[in-house]
Design an enzyme around this catalytic site. Structure first.
Site, PDB file in Angstrom:
ATOM      1  N   ASP A   1     -30.298  46.882   3.131  1.00  0.00           N
ATOM      2  CA  ASP A   1     -30.054  45.858   4.155  1.00  0.00           C
ATOM      3  C   ASP A   1     -29.636  44.511   3.567  1.00  0.00           C
ATOM      4  O   ASP A   1     -29.358  43.570   4.314  1.00  0.00           O
ATOM      5  CB  ASP A   1     -31.325  45.640   4.995  1.00  0.00           C
ATOM      6  CG  ASP A   1     -31.570  46.784   5.962  1.00  0.00           C
ATOM      7  OD1 ASP A   1     -30.590  47.363   6.467  1.00  0.00           O
ATOM      8  OD2 ASP A   1     -32.745  47.099   6.203  1.00  0.00           O
TER       9      ASP A   1
ATOM     10  N   LYS B   1     -33.443  40.424  10.512  1.00  0.00           N
ATOM     11  CA  LYS B   1     -32.323  41.058  11.232  1.00  0.00           C
ATOM     12  C   LYS B   1     -32.875  42.021  12.272  1.00  0.00           C
ATOM     13  O   LYS B   1     -34.020  42.495  12.164  1.00  0.00           O
ATOM     14  CB  LYS B   1     -31.401  41.815  10.270  1.00  0.00           C
ATOM     15  CG  LYS B   1     -32.062  42.950   9.449  1.00  0.00           C
ATOM     16  CD  LYS B   1     -32.146  44.311  10.132  1.00  0.00           C
ATOM     17  CE  LYS B   1     -32.801  45.378   9.274  1.00  0.00           C
ATOM     18  NZ  LYS B   1     -33.192  46.585  10.011  1.00  0.00           N
TER      19      LYS B   1
END
Ligand code: C5P
Length: 256
Positions: A129, A8
């Site tokens: 995350d 990401k």
């Protein structure tokens, strides 16, 4: 079963106040990118990591398997092998990506059939995350990372990205403790000034990337990777060639 575990980047990252649990409240637009690890999962009697890699810390994929096994109340195991391509200490969520892929893969391998929102809720226990990466797509992440939802704002700039990692491993706790209120709003990522004070290599990488033609260079997460936009793939290749030979670098695309 072979799964792509996508990294990401944080397209924006606003840091709020410290919470009673010691974490900072965040607001961040998080986007998966084409760069990925490969995670192979096979049924086994116990939870085994056969990757043969020293992760240098807890392997979040193993943690994810343990948490899921406990919460699902099953006795299944898994033999996992992770082929790393995402650098660590980079702000790319590499360990979180492996954990998210493991949760999604085991949901099917173990025949659990949980819906995604239940997996997202569990993911927060594995790491900040992980919920965003289990959710998938471009998301708005809030709280410590436990609240995620599809990004409904303006469509992000989808031009190709050039990523550059200076030769420094950024420590997330160190960057958060260096963070000061005055850093807020200095750029798109509130952690960037703190990371640049701690690791001057990051400030230098931003300059190098801009100097090579990258547009809107910024840092992802708590660093140390910096990324910039190129107008198209050919331009991204040209920028990449101008970057120092010895540093880790790549071209990636945001995944819609
Ligand atoms: O969640 P993760 O293990 O990546 O966090 C590492 C450290 O970063 C935490 O222990 C905390 O010091 C800091 N952190 C924070 N606020 C967040 C995420 C991380 O203060 N939202």
């Amino acid at each position: 079963m072979l799964i792509e575990a996508h990294a990401k980047i944080n397209l924006t990252l606003a840091v709020g106040d410290v919470r009673p649990d010691g974490y900072h409240d965040l607001k961040s637009v998080v986007a998966p990118i084409s760069l990925c690890d490969l995670v192979a999962l096979d049924a086994a009697d116990d939870i085994i990591d056969a990757s043969g890699i020293d992760f240098g810390m807890e392997n979040l994929a193993v943690k994810a398997a343990r948490v899921l096994r406990r919460e699902a109340g099953v006795a299944n195991g898994v033999r996992m092998r992770i082929e790393k391509r995402i650098p660590s200490g980079a702000g790319l969520g590499g360990g979180s990506a492996d954990a998210a892929a493991t949760l999604l893969g085991l949901n099917s391998l173990w025949g659990l059939d949980w819906d995604r929102s239940r997996l997202v809720d569990l993911a927060a226990e594995v790491g900040s995350d992980v919920p965003a990466l289990v959710h998938g797509g471009i998301v708005m992440m809030e709280g410590r990372g436990e609240r995620v939802g599809k990004w409904l704002g303006e469509k992000p700039d989808m031009r190709p990205l050039v990523l550059l990692k200076p030769r420094v491993h950024a420590s997330t706790p160190a960057v958060y403790s260096e963070f000061r209120a005055e850093d807020r709003g200095m750029g798109v990522n509130d952690l960037q000034p703190a990371a640049c004070r701690l690791y001057p290599e990051i400030a230098r990488a931003l300059q190098i990337l801009s100097g090579a033609g990258g547009e809107e260079a910024m840092m992802t997460g708590s660093g140390s990777v910096v990324f910039a936009r190129a107008k198209d793939r050919a331009e991204a290749e040209r920028i990449l060639e101008r970057l120092p030979g010895e540093d880790w670098k790549t071209i990636a695309e945001i995944m819609p």
